[in-house]
Design a protein around this motif. Structure first.
Motif, PDB file in Angstrom:
ATOM      1  N   GLU A  62       0.813  -1.362   0.150  1.00 25.34           N
ATOM      2  CA  GLU A  62      -0.036   0.151  -0.066  1.00 25.34           C
ATOM      3  C   GLU A  62       0.479   1.066   0.074  1.00 25.34           C
ATOM      4  O   GLU A  62       0.818   2.338  -0.497  1.00 25.34           O
ATOM      5  N   TYR A  63       2.186   1.433   1.141  1.00 21.62           N
ATOM      6  CA  TYR A  63       3.121   2.214   0.920  1.00 21.62           C
ATOM      7  C   TYR A  63       3.883   2.645  -0.285  1.00 21.62           C
ATOM      8  O   TYR A  63       3.507   3.653  -1.152  1.00 21.62           O
ATOM      9  N   ILE A  64       4.506   1.405  -0.939  1.00 24.77           N
ATOM     10  CA  ILE A  64       4.717   1.635  -2.267  1.00 24.77           C
ATOM     11  C   ILE A  64       3.987   2.022  -3.481  1.00 24.77           C
ATOM     12  O   ILE A  64       4.376   3.135  -4.095  1.00 24.77           O
ATOM     13  N   THR A  65       2.444   1.515  -3.261  1.00 22.75           N
ATOM     14  CA  THR A  65       1.827   1.861  -4.766  1.00 22.75           C
ATOM     15  C   THR A  65       1.006   3.514  -4.447  1.00 22.75           C
ATOM     16  O   THR A  65       1.256   3.768  -5.179  1.00 22.75           O
ATOM     17  N   ASN A  66       0.781   3.931  -2.720  1.00 26.82           N
ATOM     18  CA  ASN A  66       0.285   4.720  -3.020  1.00 26.82           C
ATOM     19  C   ASN A  66       1.553   5.988  -3.894  1.00 26.82           C
ATOM     20  O   ASN A  66       1.504   7.122  -4.217  1.00 26.82           O
ATOM     21  N   LYS A  67       3.379   5.927  -3.142  1.00 22.25           N
ATOM     22  CA  LYS A  67       4.443   6.638  -3.580  1.00 22.25           C
ATOM     23  C   LYS A  67       3.575   6.977  -5.014  1.00 22.25           C
ATOM     24  O   LYS A  67       4.411   8.194  -5.374  1.00 22.25           O
ATOM     25  N   LEU A  68       3.725   5.688  -6.093  1.00 25.44           N
ATOM     26  CA  LEU A  68       4.222   6.308  -6.958  1.00 25.44           C
ATOM     27  C   LEU A  68       2.476   7.116  -8.243  1.00 25.44           C
ATOM     28  O   LEU A  68       1.892   6.355  -8.940  1.00 25.44           O
ATOM     29  N   GLY A  69       1.545   6.579  -6.608  1.00 27.92           N
ATOM     30  CA  GLY A  69       0.424   7.327  -7.938  1.00 27.92           C
ATOM     31  C   GLY A  69      -0.781   6.288  -7.321  1.00 27.92           C
ATOM     32  O   GLY A  69      -1.369   6.778  -8.337  1.00 27.92           O
ATOM     33  N   TYR A  70      -0.318   4.921  -7.417  1.00 30.85           N
ATOM     34  CA  TYR A  70      -1.701   4.120  -7.773  1.00 30.85           C
ATOM     35  C   TYR A  70      -2.628   3.531  -6.327  1.00 30.85           C
ATOM     36  O   TYR A  70      -2.064   3.763  -5.267  1.00 30.85           O
ATOM     37  N   ASN A  71      -3.964   2.884  -6.987  1.00 32.06           N
ATOM     38  CA  ASN A  71      -4.191   2.347  -5.842  1.00 32.06           C
ATOM     39  C   ASN A  71      -4.038   0.944  -6.149  1.00 32.06           C
ATOM     40  O   ASN A  71      -3.313   0.320  -6.916  1.00 32.06           O
ATOM     41  N   LEU A  72      -4.462   0.549  -4.627  1.00 27.45           N
ATOM     42  CA  LEU A  72      -4.062  -1.647  -4.523  1.00 27.45           C
ATOM     43  C   LEU A  72      -4.641  -2.154  -4.593  1.00 27.45           C
ATOM     44  O   LEU A  72      -6.330  -1.694  -3.511  1.00 27.45           O
ATOM     45  N   THR A  73      -5.627  -3.020  -5.656  1.00 32.51           N
ATOM     46  CA  THR A  73      -6.220  -4.238  -4.844  1.00 32.51           C
ATOM     47  C   THR A  73      -5.559  -5.871  -5.082  1.00 32.51           C
ATOM     48  O   THR A  73      -4.725  -6.407  -5.386  1.00 32.51           O
TER      49      THR A  73
END
Length: 482
Positions: A62-73
């Protein structure tokens, strides 16, 4: 109308997910696949979070995808299905405490190591294995496809026993089929707390250790993920998350200690708070069974008519089809349809759709033989009378022959429905959270084995007894009306 309604249930099932292969795409979602039976890396706190997968790996993702500007499923499945899910492009990446071994690197790419752990030997206190040398000639359990399996292969004179889940290792150890198990030190504390009489000792790693993120070959996400991982290491974020998840207290229900080999002690209070989560699987199980039975019956009827047709081509097709689907295991058919369909056709078939399709096609092969036998058991005089009266073949089959055949084969159809209901547990292999899968998830969460499985076994028994009672009533009514 009924067919349309049922098919709407199939294609409208909410588990459909599209993985994004292009970082510049407009859809801001990345799909992570994991095996949610490995606390505290990834698991379900079913009493509070319900369907949501949580844990150390999930929070890092969640931290990585948020940093990259993406949501996570996040989607869940068995551990040994994670690499196939990547190669079939069912997910953008995998996080499951996975170590980048040479074998895995042949099929997927890995990020930098984001966390390192040690291996431990788990045994009973009266055996107390502490070193690798003490395990010579012993049966040692490891999780199938894990780094522990690779490590133990190189231990001298050790008999390696691969098992599907870490909870299976503990249960086989308690059943005295294993002498010891090898687990990661980050998860072993929960199993020790939940199973009195067990003890563990850390051992030096004999293989390259550490968890990394797996990606499909040629994935554009490896470098961006590595950059964020290095930032998290430098800022201490990963260490902070490790302390949060690995040092958390393990909540277990206190039960009297059971000495090694003295018998089974059950405590269903341990799963009381998880019962709503488990019971929700009844709807999914019935959904699979009823929809598959409906389409399986329709397809089986068509195949049966092909088999008695005067057209040789239809005979050859129906006989060959039945031979294939009755001659190969249902589990092989299920995994092939689920993992191969996206690669062969480009269609991202959901686990629900794959299950319905597989069970319908497989059930149709068996039902066709039953219906064919029922049709041929109807007195030939019925057909001859229809032909003498000039009744069309289609009307003769629908109005006269098939109703009599169905009355005769009703017990066999009920038996096939019961088998279908029980075989529906196989969908847990591709991550569908039916009754069995939910019981396994609760067992992993609570570090127990028997209680959730016994509970769902009772549920299955009640459902099958209800189906049997209903079929008996229907058969009684048909006999009265005949």
């Amino acid at each position: 109308m009924i067919v349309g309604l049922i098919w709407g249930m199939v294609i409208g099932h909410p588990t459909r997910i599209f993985a994004q292969d292009n970082p510049s795409g407009t859809t801001k979602t990345l799909v992570m696949a994991t095996s949610p039976d490995y606390p505290p890396y990834e698991f379900k706190d079913t009493a509070t979070s319900g369907e949501k997968i949580v844990g150390f790996d999930v929070e890092i993702a969640e931290y990585i995808t948020n940093k990259l500007g993406y949501n996570l499923t996040v989607i869940g499945m068995d551990f040994n299905g994670l690499i196939p899910a990547l190669t079939a492009k069912r997910a953008d990446f995998v996080m499951a405490g996975m170590t980048p071994t040479p074998e895995r690197q042949k099929n997927v790419e890995f990020s930098d190591i984001y966390f390192e752990a040690k291996n431990t030997i788990v045994s009973f206190q009266d055996q107390n294995y502490q070193t690798i040398e003490q395990l010579k000639g012993k049966k040692v359990g490891v999780q199938l496809g894990s780094i522990q399996q690779e490590a133990v292969k190189n231990w001298p004179d050790v008999i390696v026993v691969p098992l599907n889940k870490t909870s299976d290792i503990i249960q086989e150890l308690k059943s005295k089929r294993l002498d010891a198990g090898v687990l990661e030190n980050t998860i072993v504390k929960g199993y020790i707390a939940g199973n009195p009489g067990l003890i563990y000792h850390e051992v030096p790693n004999t293989e390259a250790a550490g968890s990394a993120i797996a990606f499909p070959k040629g994935s554009p996400w490896v470098q961006p993920f590595n950059q964020v991982i290095q930032e998290m290491k430098a800022s201490g974020k990963i260490e902070q998350l490790a302390q949060k998840w690995f040092d958390r207290p393990v909540v277990t229900t206190e039960t009297p200690e059971v000495p090694h080999g003295t018998g089974l002690k059950l405590d269903f209070n341990k799963i009381y708070s998880n019962l709503p989560y488990i019971l929700a699987g009844i709807f999914i199980t019935l959904q699979f069974s009823l929809v598959s039975a409906f389409f399986g019956f329709l397809w089986g009827t068509i195949l049966a008519l092909f088999k008695i047709s005067t057209l040789k081509l239809l005979n050859i097709f129906s006989q060959g089809y039945t031979s294939i689907f009755r001659g190969t295991p249902l589990l092989v058919q299920l995994t092939l349809i689920y993992f191969a369909t996206p690669q062969l056709t480009g269609y991202d078939i959901t686990a629900f759709q794959a299950g319905i399709l597989t069970f319908s096609l497989n059930s149709g092969a068996y039902i066709s033989e039953t219906i064919r036998a029922g049709i041929q058991a109807v007195d030939k005089g019925q057909k001859e009378a229809c032909e003498a009266l000039g009744i069309q073949y289609q009307l003769m089959m629908l109005d006269i022959i098939l109703p009599q055949a169905l009355r005769n084969i009703l017990p066999a159809l009920v038996n096939e429905s019961i088998n279908l209901l029980k075989d529906s547990t196989l969908v847990s292999v591709i991550g569908v959270e039916d009754l069995l899968r939910r019981a396994q998830i609760v067992g992993a969460e609570k570090y127990i084995y028997f209680e959730p499985l016994i509970f769902v076994a009772v549920i299955y028994y009640l459902m099958i007894m209800t189906l049997t009672w209903g079929a008996n009533q229907l058969e009684y009514q048909l006999k009265r009306s005949s």
